[in-house]
Design an enzyme around this catalytic site. Structure first.
Site, PDB file in Angstrom:
ATOM      1  CD  GLU A  75      35.577  36.538  29.913  1.00  0.00           C
ATOM      2  OE1 GLU A  75      35.197  35.271  29.370  1.00  0.00           O
ATOM      3  OE2 GLU A  75      36.693  37.143  30.851  1.00  0.00           O
ATOM      4  CE  LYS A 101      40.514  32.506  29.748  1.00  0.00           C
ATOM      5  NZ  LYS A 101      38.865  32.632  29.280  1.00  0.00           N
TER       6      LYS A 101
END
Length: 214
Positions: free
Chosen positions: A39, A127
């Site tokens: 990411e 998340k």
């Protein structure tokens, strides 16, 4: 579930603040340690260019955009080739943008109410951030008792020492930042040490390094 194979890859390396001239070295070091999911946070210099360049290479990366704060950032990341979008918060418009593009979205949430809201909005997985500040693996396990149908990614304070505990608590994947992509290692060009940290996480998660799958 998410468009990513969390049964094989459970570590998402969070690349934040890495200078553009070091980005490729970081990616190579992570891959050498068995970490394929990377990411790139959008507050990193040259983030969109890095995502676009990595998507054009033959490296076996799955590269996503992190710290996506709004729809404009989401669209820019998608145009650059981001394969998934990650936010620190829940924004239904970002989730809708990703879903329209057929790209997984992992919004940030913390409380059960926020987690359910993100899930109902269409999140591929939620998340849980910052999970390390609110009880760590024990908190995740407690949340999953009534919400076991929601895939959760643990982010915030995750490292090789507690990675297995988060997975045992029910996390489908882990987002790992500074304990893996340590700024000091990057500044010093200590790529072997970065690979070593990646290998330690892979081992903690009982994953198989890349060379063993070749």
């Amino acid at each position: 579930m998410s468009g990513l194979d969390f049964s094989r890859d459970k570590v998402i390396a969070i690349v934040r603040g890495v200078p553009p001239q070091h980005a490729d070295d970081v990616a190579s070091a992570l891959l050498a340690g068995g970490v394929r999911l990377i990411e790139v946070t959008l507050d990193t210099p040259g983030a969109l260019h890095t995502i676009e360049r990595w998507r054009r290479t033959s490296l076996p990366l799955r590269v996503g955009a992190g710290t996506v704060l709004g729809v404009r950032e989401a669209r820019d990341a998608l145009l650059a080739g981001a394969e998934y979008l990650i936010s620190p918060h829940t924004d239904e418009a970002i989730i809708a943008c990703g879903r329209e593009a057929g790209v997984p979205v992992f919004p940030g949430a913390l409380t059960p109410t926020e987690i359910v809201r993100a899930h109902h909005a269409g999140a591929s997985a939620v998340k849980v951030f910052p999970v390390g500040s609110v009880g760590g693996p024990g908190y995740l396990k407690d949340v999953l008792a009534p919400l076991g149908h929601v895939p959760l990614v643990a982010v915030g304070g995750v490292n090789a020492g507690n990675a297995r505990a988060y997975l045992d608590a029910g996390a489908v994947a882990l987002g790992v930042g500074g304990s893996l992509v340590d700024p000091g290692l990057v500044r010093g060009g200590r790529w072997d040490d970065l690979t070593g940290r990646a290998r330690a996480l892979v081992a903690a998660c009982a994953l198989t390094p890349l060379e063993e799958n070749a």
